[in-house]
Scaffold this motif. Structure first.
Motif, PDB file in Angstrom:
ATOM      1  N   ARG A 118       0.584  -0.861  -0.099  1.00  0.00           N
ATOM      2  CA  ARG A 118       0.189  -0.135   0.717  1.00  0.00           C
ATOM      3  C   ARG A 118       0.699   1.244  -0.321  1.00  0.00           C
ATOM      4  O   ARG A 118       1.799   1.709   0.512  1.00  0.00           O
ATOM      5  N   ASP A 119      -0.080   2.457  -1.065  1.00  0.00           N
ATOM      6  CA  ASP A 119       1.006   3.677  -0.334  1.00  0.00           C
ATOM      7  C   ASP A 119       0.770   4.695   0.667  1.00  0.00           C
ATOM      8  O   ASP A 119       0.766   5.890   0.856  1.00  0.00           O
ATOM      9  N   SER A 120       0.006   3.820   1.944  1.00  0.00           N
ATOM     10  CA  SER A 120      -0.053   4.254   2.802  1.00  0.00           C
ATOM     11  C   SER A 120       0.093   3.695   3.927  1.00  0.00           C
ATOM     12  O   SER A 120      -0.018   2.960   4.307  1.00  0.00           O
ATOM     13  N   GLN A 121       1.308   4.754   4.698  1.00  0.00           N
ATOM     14  CA  GLN A 121       2.055   4.290   5.979  1.00  0.00           C
ATOM     15  C   GLN A 121       1.025   3.783   6.835  1.00  0.00           C
ATOM     16  O   GLN A 121       1.132   3.515   7.578  1.00  0.00           O
ATOM     17  N   SER A 122      -0.044   4.768   6.906  1.00  0.00           N
ATOM     18  CA  SER A 122      -1.035   4.822   8.222  1.00  0.00           C
ATOM     19  C   SER A 122      -1.975   3.635   8.318  1.00  0.00           C
ATOM     20  O   SER A 122      -1.516   2.637   9.140  1.00  0.00           O
ATOM     21  N   ILE A 123      -1.771   2.898   7.046  1.00  0.00           N
ATOM     22  CA  ILE A 123      -2.840   1.657   6.490  1.00  0.00           C
ATOM     23  C   ILE A 123      -1.978   0.239   7.359  1.00  0.00           C
ATOM     24  O   ILE A 123      -2.998  -0.191   7.888  1.00  0.00           O
ATOM     25  N   ILE A 124      -1.015   0.266   6.577  1.00  0.00           N
ATOM     26  CA  ILE A 124       0.380  -0.056   6.952  1.00  0.00           C
ATOM     27  C   ILE A 124       0.382  -0.691   8.064  1.00  0.00           C
ATOM     28  O   ILE A 124       1.101  -2.085   9.510  1.00  0.00           O
ATOM     29  N   ASN A 125       0.478   0.860   8.759  1.00  0.00           N
ATOM     30  CA  ASN A 125       0.594   0.619  10.206  1.00  0.00           C
ATOM     31  C   ASN A 125      -0.220   0.116  11.208  1.00  0.00           C
ATOM     32  O   ASN A 125      -0.400  -0.860  11.963  1.00  0.00           O
ATOM     33  N   MET A 126      -1.690   0.401  10.544  1.00  0.00           N
ATOM     34  CA  MET A 126      -3.059  -0.140  11.089  1.00  0.00           C
ATOM     35  C   MET A 126      -2.545  -1.908  11.061  1.00  0.00           C
ATOM     36  O   MET A 126      -2.831  -2.220  11.986  1.00  0.00           O
TER      37      MET A 126
END
Length: 100
Positions: free
Chosen positions: A16-24
Motif C-alpha cells: 500500500r502507499d499509505s503508511q498509516s494503513i500498513i501500520n494499522m
C-alpha cells in the motif's frame, strides 16, 4: 488477496502507499472501531496464506498499482495474466523497476 487464494498462492506481499494503513494492519497503531472491522477482515484473509506481509510502498514506486486501479475505476473488465503482461502495463512496470 482473494485472487491469490483462488490461484493457490501460499505467500503474498500486500503493498500500500499509505503508511498509516500498513501500520494499522501490522498492529502498530490503534484504530477506531469502524476501521477495525475492515482491517480484521483483511487480516483474516491474510491468515489463509503461509506467509502474508503488509508492506509500505512509496507512490513513486507503484505506477503499476495506479494504472490497474484506474482501469478498474473505468470498468474495463476483470482479467489476470500469469505469463506475459499486456503491453499497456509495460511502461509502468519499467518505471517501477527503475525507481526501486
Amino acid at each position: 488477496m482473494e485472487l491469490g487464494l483462488y490461484l493457490g498462492l501460499t505467500s503474498v506481499v500486500m503493498e500500500r502507499d499509505s503508511q498509516s494503513i500498513i501500520n494499522m494492519l501490522n498492529g502498530q497503531i490503534q484504530v477506531s472501531q469502524d476501521v477495525c472491522v475492515v482491517l480484521n477482515d483483511v487480516r483474516a484473509l491474510g491468515r489463509n496464506f503461509h506467509s502474508c506481509i503488509f508492506s509500505f510502498s512509496r507512490r513513486s514506486t507503484n505506477n503499476v498499482a495506479h494504472v490497474l486501479a484506474c482501469k478498474g475505476l473505468v470498468g474495463e473488465g476483470c482479467s489476470f495474466w500469469t505469463e506475459s503482461p499486456p503491453t499497456w502495463i509495460l511502461d509502468p512496470l519499467f518505471r517501477d523497476r527503475s525507481s526501486a
